[in-house]
Design an enzyme around this catalytic site. Structure first.
Site, PDB file in Angstrom:
ATOM      1  N   GLU A 173     -15.559  14.548  20.682  1.00  0.00           N
ATOM      2  CA  GLU A 173     -15.313  13.233  20.975  1.00  0.00           C
ATOM      3  C   GLU A 173     -14.556  12.649  20.289  1.00  0.00           C
ATOM      4  O   GLU A 173     -13.839  11.578  20.679  1.00  0.00           O
ATOM      5  CB  GLU A 173     -16.739  12.882  20.554  1.00  0.00           C
ATOM      6  CG  GLU A 173     -17.202  11.351  21.035  1.00  0.00           C
ATOM      7  CD  GLU A 173     -16.616  10.260  20.136  1.00  0.00           C
ATOM      8  OE1 GLU A 173     -16.561   9.057  20.700  1.00  0.00           O
ATOM      9  OE2 GLU A 173     -16.416  10.516  18.884  1.00  0.00           O
ATOM     10  N   ASP A 219     -18.606  16.948  16.158  1.00  0.00           N
ATOM     11  CA  ASP A 219     -17.112  16.999  15.711  1.00  0.00           C
ATOM     12  C   ASP A 219     -17.010  15.767  14.660  1.00  0.00           C
ATOM     13  O   ASP A 219     -17.548  14.780  14.793  1.00  0.00           O
ATOM     14  CB  ASP A 219     -16.031  17.305  16.761  1.00  0.00           C
ATOM     15  CG  ASP A 219     -15.998  15.784  17.595  1.00  0.00           C
ATOM     16  OD1 ASP A 219     -16.998  15.589  18.091  1.00  0.00           O
ATOM     17  OD2 ASP A 219     -14.948  15.360  17.642  1.00  0.00           O
ATOM     18  N   HIS A 256     -15.141   6.961   9.793  1.00  0.00           N
ATOM     19  CA  HIS A 256     -13.672   7.131   9.859  1.00  0.00           C
ATOM     20  C   HIS A 256     -12.894   7.102   8.762  1.00  0.00           C
ATOM     21  O   HIS A 256     -11.822   7.280   8.468  1.00  0.00           O
ATOM     22  CB  HIS A 256     -13.135   6.199  10.913  1.00  0.00           C
ATOM     23  CG  HIS A 256     -13.492   6.783  12.555  1.00  0.00           C
ATOM     24  ND1 HIS A 256     -12.729   6.484  13.463  1.00  0.00           N
ATOM     25  CD2 HIS A 256     -14.613   7.464  12.893  1.00  0.00           C
ATOM     26  CE1 HIS A 256     -13.519   6.752  14.670  1.00  0.00           C
ATOM     27  NE2 HIS A 256     -14.688   7.395  14.101  1.00  0.00           N
TER      28      HIS A 256
END
Length: 459
Positions: A161, A97, A428
């Site tokens: 996660e 994920d 991210h």
């Protein structure tokens, strides 16, 4: 004649030969929009990614391959590759994920299309952590072509996660025999810097809360009522500001914030470059950079629900809401930190405004035992994969909740954290990327580690 360059070992040569396949498969895996949040991405994308992982494990000869339905509604993928009789068992972890892509228009190439640019491969999850799964597969394939895998291998690929919803942790607790291993290799961190082999020994824990402030039954005209009517957005801003001291240090009532880091240091100029801090802007906090990001708590306001600038009306706001996260250093308890943060938020709301605090997620901090035999085996492997460099031990400010679950379930297991998320990967963020050179070297290091570890255990 000039001296010839040393020839690569057969294992290193095989890893190099496998890199085109690694790129192809990483592109296939990156193409799934596997954000484990149905409000942002169809659940079918995560399910398709899980099916891809399961098929890859079956192709490599794994047994008992299963797509596990975990309690948070997501799926993790498990497989077992038996090794020689008497060999130790190594659990290899990664997650498929990913974080949401954010503003896709800010990406220089489509986030779910692996794109090579400037010697790096760009795409959401390329480093965190779909690349980690490809690293595991590449290491195992290289070993199979060079005499076989010398240990029993278990692979677990998590499906949530990044959301921190704890599905795999709760599944593991309910099925404690599933992930038993002598050593666990978590492929979800990264080198301190590209080219500098690093294991991560410390992870901060985290807690996430949503705070809502209510002051009025409804919005009011700011000209008619502003100046006396309590503004919920202004109250929320006051609350959030109370979480930081003048220098930007985190200040949660009752939570210690003076920890120190004893190990690899993070030069301030290097950190400024890695974090892309604008010229003239000061860093926040006090102490060394390593103290601040690995050994002390850090609060972050993740988002605020309030009217956007475009379309805003001249109104006093009746309600406002924010998402707040707190990174919790080793030595502190995340449950206690959650209570302290909630109490702080409630205590610092001004004007008697009503406040509601809701917990959204939590993970305990983690500290590994770096004196264990597995670390010696990894140091030798990294020395060979990165000639001229010694393995470094660093911390990481992020959280991997499964580490503490595994440590509690299997207290005798050694846990190592490696991976592809070195600073240039910008995980991210927009334009996340992975270095193919790091993928090659770490795949080789993992393969060599398995050989070294098997030898150390007498397999």
């Amino acid at each position: 004649m000039p001296p010839r360059s040393p020839q690569p070992s057969p294992l290193a040569a095989t890893v190099a030969d496998l890199m085109p396949r690694a790129r192809t498969e990483l592109a296939e895996l990156v193409a799934f929009r596997s954000v484990a949040d149905a409000t942002q991405s169809p659940k079918s994308e995560c399910e398709a990614a899980a099916a891809w992982v399961a098929a890859a494990l079956r192709t490599e000869g794994f047994q008992d391959v299963a797509v596990l339905d975990t309690p948070d509604g997501t799926q993790s993928v498990y497989g077992l590759l038996p090794g020689p009789e008497g060999a130790p068992t190594v659990l290899l972890y990664a997650h498929y994920d990913v974080q949401p892509p954010g503003d896709e228009s800010a990406w220089q190439s489509p986030p779910f299309e692996l794109t090579e640019r400037g010697g790096r491969w760009y795409g959401r999850g390329a480093a965190d952590c779909k690349g980690g799964l490809i690293m595991h597969l590449t290491a195992l394939r290289a070993l199979k072509e060079n005499g076989g895998v010398p240990v029993t291998v278990k692979v677990i690929a998590e499906g949530s996660e990044e959301q921190g919803t704890g599905g795999l942790e709760r599944y593991a607790e309910a099925h404690p025999g599933l992930l038993t291993a002598d050593t666990v290799v978590i492929g979800d961190t990264g080198n301190f810097r590209a080219g500098l082999p690093t294991v991560t020994a410390v992870l901060r824990g985290m807690t996430a809360l949503t705070v809502r402030v209510d002051t009025l039954e409804g919005n009011l005209h700011s000209g008619q009522f502003g100046g006396a009517a309590p503004d919920a957005l202004a109250a929320l801003i006051r609350v959030l500001d109370s979480l930081r001291a003048e220098d930007g240090s985190t200040t949660v009532d009752g939570l210690a914030a003076d920890g120190g880091w004893d190990g690899l240091e993070y030069p301030e100029d290097a950190f400024r470059a890695d974090a892309r801090v604008l010229d003239g802007v000061e860093l926040t906090g006090s102490g060394s950079v390593a103290d601040r990001i690995w050994a002390r708590p850090a609060v972050t306001v993740l988002g605020i629900d309030c009217p956007p600038v475009v379309g805003a009306t001249p109104s006093v706001q009746a309600s406002a809401r924010a998402a707040v996260s707190l990174r919790v250093p080793p030595g502190a308890d995340a449950t206690e930190a959650t209570k302290l943060l909630a109490a702080h938020l409630e205590a610092h709301v001004p004007w008697g405004a009503r406040v509601t605090v809701e917990q959204c997620g939590q993970a305990q901090p983690f500290r590994a035992d770096t004196t264990s035999p597995a670390y010696a085996a990894m140091a030798e492997a990294m020395r060979a994969a990165y000639p001229g460099e010694e393995m470094q031990i660093a911390g990481q400010g992020g959280s991997i909740p499964l580490c503490n679950t595994l440590a509690a379930l299997y207290p005798e297991a050694e846990i190592l954290l490696i991976g592809l998320s070195e600073p240039a990967a910008q995980i991210h963020a927009v334009n996340e990327s992975v270095s193919p050179e790091e993928l090659r070297r770490l795949s080789l290091a993992e393969a060599l580690f398995l050989v070294n570890y098997a030898a150390a255990r007498g397999a």
